[in-house]
Design a protein around this motif. Structure first.
Motif, PDB file in Angstrom:
ATOM      1  N   VAL A 123       0.825  -1.556   0.349  1.00 45.46           N
ATOM      2  CA  VAL A 123      -0.037  -0.292  -0.261  1.00 45.46           C
ATOM      3  C   VAL A 123       0.742   0.865   0.053  1.00 45.46           C
ATOM      4  O   VAL A 123       0.852   2.464  -1.124  1.00 45.46           O
ATOM      5  N   LEU A 124       1.938   1.471   0.312  1.00 49.30           N
ATOM      6  CA  LEU A 124       2.852   2.540   0.951  1.00 49.30           C
ATOM      7  C   LEU A 124       3.900   3.107  -0.508  1.00 49.30           C
ATOM      8  O   LEU A 124       3.872   3.463  -0.878  1.00 49.30           O
ATOM      9  N   HIS A 163       2.341   1.933  -3.395  1.00 49.62           N
ATOM     10  CA  HIS A 163       1.412   1.930  -4.377  1.00 49.62           C
ATOM     11  C   HIS A 163       1.213   3.738  -4.420  1.00 49.62           C
ATOM     12  O   HIS A 163       0.745   4.210  -5.135  1.00 49.62           O
ATOM     13  N   LEU A 164       1.322   4.026  -2.825  1.00 51.44           N
ATOM     14  CA  LEU A 164       0.869   5.384  -2.909  1.00 51.44           C
ATOM     15  C   LEU A 164       1.903   6.246  -2.721  1.00 51.44           C
ATOM     16  O   LEU A 164       1.824   7.907  -3.142  1.00 51.44           O
ATOM     17  N   GLY A 165       3.742   5.968  -2.410  1.00 52.05           N
ATOM     18  CA  GLY A 165       4.693   6.439  -3.293  1.00 52.05           C
ATOM     19  C   GLY A 165       5.201   7.134  -1.821  1.00 52.05           C
ATOM     20  O   GLY A 165       5.848   8.602  -2.042  1.00 52.05           O
ATOM     21  N   VAL A 166       5.042   6.567  -0.582  1.00 46.05           N
ATOM     22  CA  VAL A 166       4.682   7.012   0.310  1.00 46.05           C
ATOM     23  C   VAL A 166       6.112   6.639   1.412  1.00 46.05           C
ATOM     24  O   VAL A 166       6.871   5.330   0.792  1.00 46.05           O
ATOM     25  N   VAL A 193      -6.393  11.418   4.966  1.00 38.91           N
ATOM     26  CA  VAL A 193      -7.853  10.820   4.884  1.00 38.91           C
ATOM     27  C   VAL A 193      -8.313  11.940   4.897  1.00 38.91           C
ATOM     28  O   VAL A 193      -8.957  12.542   5.684  1.00 38.91           O
ATOM     29  N   ASP A 194      -9.807  11.567   3.476  1.00 35.77           N
ATOM     30  CA  ASP A 194     -10.606  12.118   3.322  1.00 35.77           C
ATOM     31  C   ASP A 194     -12.191  11.066   3.754  1.00 35.77           C
ATOM     32  O   ASP A 194     -12.213   9.945   3.554  1.00 35.77           O
ATOM     33  N   CYS A 206     -16.817   5.046   3.762  1.00 30.16           N
ATOM     34  CA  CYS A 206     -15.544   4.939   3.593  1.00 30.16           C
ATOM     35  C   CYS A 206     -14.364   6.099   3.065  1.00 30.16           C
ATOM     36  O   CYS A 206     -14.918   6.780   3.674  1.00 30.16           O
ATOM     37  N   ILE A 207     -12.941   5.459   3.369  1.00 35.86           N
ATOM     38  CA  ILE A 207     -12.118   7.128   3.317  1.00 35.86           C
ATOM     39  C   ILE A 207     -11.524   7.011   1.679  1.00 35.86           C
ATOM     40  O   ILE A 207     -11.651   5.785   0.981  1.00 35.86           O
ATOM     41  N   GLN A 208     -10.807   7.919   1.419  1.00 41.66           N
ATOM     42  CA  GLN A 208     -10.068   8.251   0.773  1.00 41.66           C
ATOM     43  C   GLN A 208      -8.760   8.257   0.882  1.00 41.66           C
ATOM     44  O   GLN A 208      -8.804  10.122   1.932  1.00 41.66           O
ATOM     45  N   MET A 209      -7.692   8.246   0.723  1.00 40.13           N
ATOM     46  CA  MET A 209      -6.252   8.411   0.740  1.00 40.13           C
ATOM     47  C   MET A 209      -5.809   8.617   0.162  1.00 40.13           C
ATOM     48  O   MET A 209      -5.489   8.172  -0.815  1.00 40.13           O
ATOM     49  N   ARG A 210      -4.819   9.677   0.464  1.00 41.57           N
ATOM     50  CA  ARG A 210      -3.358  10.223  -0.895  1.00 41.57           C
ATOM     51  C   ARG A 210      -2.806  10.401   0.120  1.00 41.57           C
ATOM     52  O   ARG A 210      -2.683  11.205   1.536  1.00 41.57           O
TER      53      ARG A 210
END
Length: 83
Positions: A19-20, A22-25, A33-34, A40-44
């Motif tokens: 996951v990390l 994929h996010l490039g972090v 996190v929205d 549901c959430i949306q993470m950027r």
């Protein structure tokens, strides 16, 4: 592709390496996190700047570099109220 994560007794979730990536972090980066409807959430990713960006931040090329002795003298003068 769904990835299952486990919530700890403290309410924390550890994101898996996939996951990390994929996010490039990387360590030290931040995530936004929205909360959206229907549970549901949306993470950027909000990648931070690498620590190396602060190197030389205070460098002033037009100033004379002081020796350790000169720094000691200036410090002593400052403590004595002479500066």
């Amino acid at each position: 592709m769904a990835i299952a994560l486990t919530v700890t007794a403290k309410g924390q979730v550890t994101l898996k390496k996939d996951v990390l990536q994929h996010l490039g972090v990387r360590p030290g980066d931040k995530l936004s996190v929205d909360l959206v409807k229907d549970h549901c959430i949306q993470m950027r990713a909000q990648p931070g700047k690498p620590v190396s960006t602060i190197f030389g931040l205070l460098e002033q090329s037009n100033r004379k570099r002081l020796t350790i002795e000169e720094i000691g003298e200036a410090t002593a003068a400052g403590w004595a109220g002479e500066g």
